[in-house]
Design an enzyme around this catalytic site. Structure first.
Site, PDB file in Angstrom:
ATOM      1  N   ARG A  48      32.445  60.868  44.206  1.00  7.29           N
ATOM      2  CA  ARG A  48      31.573  59.525  44.248  1.00  7.29           C
ATOM      3  C   ARG A  48      31.324  59.277  42.469  1.00  7.29           C
ATOM      4  O   ARG A  48      31.520  58.225  42.070  1.00  7.29           O
ATOM      5  CB  ARG A  48      30.240  59.491  44.814  1.00  7.29           C
ATOM      6  N   TYR A 100      34.503  31.422  44.862  1.00  7.00           N
ATOM      7  CA  TYR A 100      34.939  32.301  46.090  1.00  7.00           C
ATOM      8  C   TYR A 100      34.073  32.645  47.265  1.00  7.00           C
ATOM      9  O   TYR A 100      33.016  32.721  46.999  1.00  7.00           O
ATOM     10  CB  TYR A 100      35.728  33.726  45.588  1.00  7.00           C
ATOM     11  N   ASP A 175      35.692  35.905  37.037  1.00  5.90           N
ATOM     12  CA  ASP A 175      36.589  36.372  38.435  1.00  5.90           C
ATOM     13  C   ASP A 175      37.956  36.032  37.879  1.00  5.90           C
ATOM     14  O   ASP A 175      38.495  34.581  38.022  1.00  5.90           O
ATOM     15  CB  ASP A 175      35.947  35.769  39.403  1.00  5.90           C
ATOM     16  N   LYS A 200      44.729  41.536  45.438  1.00  4.95           N
ATOM     17  CA  LYS A 200      45.724  40.366  45.263  1.00  4.95           C
ATOM     18  C   LYS A 200      46.793  40.749  44.102  1.00  4.95           C
ATOM     19  O   LYS A 200      47.646  41.736  44.764  1.00  4.95           O
ATOM     20  CB  LYS A 200      44.861  39.197  44.737  1.00  4.95           C
TER      21      LYS A 200
HETATM   22  C1  LIG Z   1      39.863  37.993  47.445  1.00  2.11           C
HETATM   23  C2  LIG Z   1      39.000  37.654  46.454  1.00  2.11           C
HETATM   24  C3  LIG Z   1      37.641  38.258  46.099  1.00  2.11           C
HETATM   25  C4  LIG Z   1      37.418  39.250  47.127  1.00  2.11           C
HETATM   26  O1  LIG Z   1      38.048  40.664  46.942  1.00  2.11           O
HETATM   27  P1  LIG Z   1      38.230  41.498  48.282  1.00  2.11           P
HETATM   28  O2  LIG Z   1      39.051  42.418  47.618  1.00  2.11           O
HETATM   29  O3  LIG Z   1      38.850  40.835  49.418  1.00  2.11           O
HETATM   30  O4  LIG Z   1      37.078  41.878  48.653  1.00  2.11           O
HETATM   31  C5  LIG Z   1      37.147  37.726  45.039  1.00  2.11           C
HETATM   32  N1  LIG Z   1      37.423  36.763  44.352  1.00  2.11           N
HETATM   33  C6  LIG Z   1      38.559  36.345  44.207  1.00  2.11           C
HETATM   34  C7  LIG Z   1      38.648  35.052  43.556  1.00  2.11           C
HETATM   35  C8  LIG Z   1      39.224  36.702  45.633  1.00  2.11           C
HETATM   36  O5  LIG Z   1      40.606  35.964  45.533  1.00  2.11           O
END
Ligand SMILES: *Cc1c(COP(=O)(O)O)cnc(C)c1O
Length: 383
Positions: A48, A100, A175, A200
């Protein structure tokens, strides 16, 4: 010798295994570590707190984002939550309204009830953030997303960072999921933290969920590291290894995502079934100039408005053969999403309208398949 992006993506944190010479570092699938004697260890105590496979990915992504360090988490939302958990009741977050959906949800359902003040600016410009900061008692984090989902609005990260930093104790978090560090490096533009959903483009193959936080300095990383270890929303060694494998080809994948997305956007503009094509690389995008200034390319997402409304959307989604109807984006395979009923389902009609999302809005995540096949697929499905 300072290495360039493509080289770091393959080699940073990827020293061959010293015990065997294995060119790919092994997956350290372990929860704990043998200690030779009481009070002695090899720098690893419990997974962890730290795991060599995870640390390799953290080293690599810190290098790609030009940060001092990085912490990896079990999902993008776990990373976002960990950063917000470093706040105290009475602290404030200012954020663009076009956020988001999951970030908006966790701010509203967890952090506002816990006493964190949250102030949105509908206008994610330096002036909008200045105004929101003036209406926040104790702003500690300014949350920026660029490009946004699904309408690909672009915020001027350098100008917003300058405005926010006039407020002393307030840090800028970007982000960077849609852009990736190949196209945009927020820390170089003045941000303090970068967040990714590695689910992504970074992992890039639609086979793993994960997230990271990169910090500009070790001092900024410390509270995040404490939260990673104490709250424990860590990824598995196998998941970070898969993510690392994806990151190695990020530069070539992103180049193809960008080339395909631009060609597709141009082709869609010529099809009468689409009344609006949104892509930051098109000169008619409202923020095209800011995008050119702060990005090295325009990404792999294209959003459209269909001329004939929801019935046309339903027909398109049914008839597409290569584009797969799915949540998520950023994989090598092309995907299509209907935001009002999928990614943005938790928003009310009013909130959708505020963001410019309608019952005719369709988002394409353009993959790296053959571009002529992709254009043909949409032409046959829309026509
Ligand atoms: C998908 C996404 C998230 C969240 O991420 P997860 O891996 O699905 O928890 C946060 N910000 C953006 C811009 C995203 O496309």
């Amino acid at each position: 010798m300072p290495h360039s992006f493509e080289t770091l993506a393959i080699h940073a944190g990827q020293e061959p295994d010293p015990s065997t010479g294995a060119i790919t570092p092994p997956i350290h699938m372990t929860s704990t570590y043998a200690q030779p004697a009481l009070g002695k260890n090899k720098g690893w105590v419990y997974s962890r707190g730290g795991n060599p496979t995870r640390e390799n990915l953290e080293t690599c992504l810190a290098a790609l984002e030009k940060g001092a360090g990085c912490c990896a988490f079990g999902s993008g939302m776990a990373a976002i939550t960990a950063l917000l958990q470093t706040l105290k009741p009475g602290d404030g977050v200012v954020a663009g309204l076009d956020l988001y959906g999951g970030t908006h949800r966790i701010l509203e359902t967890l952090f506002r009830p816990w006493g964190v003040e949250i102030v949105y600016t509908p206008d994610a410009t330096p002036e909008g953030y200045r105004d929101a900061l003036a209406h926040t008692a104790n702003p500690r984090l300014a949350w920026v997303e660029s490009p946004t989902n699904p309408l690909l609005n672009i915020s001027d990260i350098a100008a917003i960072s300058a405005v926010v930093h006039e407020h002393g104790e307030c840090n800028v978090v970007v982000d960077n999921t849609f852009a990736t560090p190949w196209l945009q490096r927020p820390i170089e533009l003045g941000a303090d933290y970068v967040i990714h959903s590695t689910s992504k483009y970074l992992a890039g193959h639609s086979d793993v969920v994960g997230g990271v936080i990169v910090a500009k300095t070790n001092e900024l990383l410390d509270p995040v590291k404490r939260m990673q270890k104490s709250a424990g929303a860590i990824p598995s060694p196998f998941d970070v290894w898969l993510t690392q494998r994806g990151v190695k080809s990020l530069a070539v994948r992103m180049q193809r995502h960008c080339d395909n997305a631009l060609a597709l956007a141009q082709a869609l503009q010529a099809m009468p079934e689409f009344t609006r094509v949104v892509y930051p690389g098109l000169p008619d995008h409202p923020h095209h100039e800011i995008a050119r200034k702060q990005m090295d390319g325009f990404g792999g997402v294209v959003t459209v408005e269909m001329r004939d409304g929801f019935p046309a959307v339903e027909r398109l989604l049914e008839r597409l053969e290569i584009f797969t109807l799915a949540e998520g984006l950023g994989g090598i395979e092309s995907m299509v999403n209907f935001p009002p009923r999928m990614s943005h389902e938790s928003l009310s009609e009013e909130e959708l309208a505020e963001r410019g999302i309608t019952q005719s809005t369709v988002r394409f995540s353009v993959g790296i398949e053959n571009i002529d096949d992709l254009i043909r697929d949409i032409r046959q499905a829309a026509g």
